[in-house]
Design a protein around this motif. Structure first.
Motif, PDB file in Angstrom:
ATOM      1  N   CYS A  62       0.841  -1.182   0.000  1.00  0.00           N
ATOM      2  CA  CYS A  62       0.000   0.000   0.000  1.00  0.00           C
ATOM      3  C   CYS A  62       0.881   1.238   0.000  1.00  0.00           C
ATOM      4  CB  CYS A  62      -0.964   0.006   1.182  1.00  0.00           C
ATOM      5  SG  CYS A  62      -0.179   0.156   2.765  1.00  0.00           S
ATOM      6  N   ILE A  63       0.309   2.305  -0.488  1.00  0.00           N
ATOM      7  CA  ILE A  63       1.007   3.584  -0.592  1.00  0.00           C
ATOM      8  C   ILE A  63       0.197   4.602   0.193  1.00  0.00           C
ATOM      9  CG2 ILE A  63       1.770   5.379  -2.188  1.00  0.00           C
ATOM     10  CD1 ILE A  63       1.881   3.094  -4.356  1.00  0.00           C
ATOM     11  N   ILE A  64       0.859   5.227   1.167  1.00  0.00           N
ATOM     12  CA  ILE A  64       0.220   6.266   1.963  1.00  0.00           C
ATOM     13  C   ILE A  64       1.092   7.510   1.910  1.00  0.00           C
ATOM     14  CG2 ILE A  64      -0.917   4.597   3.496  1.00  0.00           C
ATOM     15  CD1 ILE A  64       1.155   5.323   5.652  1.00  0.00           C
ATOM     16  N   PRO A  65       0.532   8.676   2.243  1.00  0.00           N
ATOM     17  CA  PRO A  65       1.385   9.866   2.313  1.00  0.00           C
ATOM     18  C   PRO A  65       2.548   9.603   3.271  1.00  0.00           C
ATOM     19  CG  PRO A  65      -0.920  10.494   2.496  1.00  0.00           C
ATOM     20  CD  PRO A  65      -0.865   8.985   2.564  1.00  0.00           C
ATOM     21  N   LYS A  66       3.684  10.171   2.978  1.00  0.00           N
ATOM     22  CA  LYS A  66       4.894   9.939   3.766  1.00  0.00           C
ATOM     23  C   LYS A  66       4.627  10.178   5.244  1.00  0.00           C
ATOM     24  CE  LYS A  66       9.237   9.059   4.303  1.00  0.00           C
ATOM     25  NZ  LYS A  66       9.690   7.707   4.114  1.00  0.00           N
TER      26      LYS A  66
END
Length: 158
Positions: A62-66
């Protein structure tokens, strides 16, 4: 050697057999390539359990804001909704069960794009909540939501 977990694993995650060599290889490639190019913009996470209003799920990546890790406190089940999830079709999964999970759990929770990776035909489809699909079998995979670009040949590098 059998391992027992000290936290509950969602039934729908526990019942699925998703591991294989190619699956693990692709998951590693994707995590590496995404982190290499986008680590300052996004946190790239693998095998994270989510509890959405639409149900519990564990995408391959998954990709989330840093965000920075807090090594003193941990989250076993995350409620933050990722921008993007990545699902890799495994040999023991049906395409229908995977797309069903995407459209019934990921998108209703607020995920903006889902990458569906099909190893046997070396394709990646970027699925969007409006049922639009961007299919890639060569060249550069482009996610219009995140702006992420990856060369398909690097993802499926032997």
């Amino acid at each position: 050697m059998e391992t027992t977990l000290d936290y509950p694993v969602p039934d729908e995650v526990q019942d699925e057999k998703m591991s294989s060599y190619n699956h693990a290889e692709l998951q590693s490639h994707l995590a590496f390539l995404l982190r290499l190019s986008y680590r300052h913009q996004y946190s790239i996470l693998t095998e994270l359990d989510f509890s959405f209003a639409s149900g519990k799920t564990r995408p391959d990546l998954c990709i989330i804001p840093k965000r920075k890790a807090n090594w003193l406190t941990d989250e076993i089940i995350v409620e933050e909704v990722p921008i993007t999830t990545i699902e890799i079709l495994s040999p023991e999964q049906s395409l229908n069960s995977l797309t069903d999970r995407i459209y019934k759990k990921h998108f209703p929770a607020g995920v903006k794009s889902v990458w569906l990776v099909v190893p046997t035909v070396q394709t990646i489809s970027v699925l969007l909540p409006d049922q639009q699909q961007l299919n890639f079998s060569a060249g550069t995979v482009l996610d219009p939501v995140t702006g992420i670009e990856l060369e398909l040949s690097e993802v499926f590098e032997g």
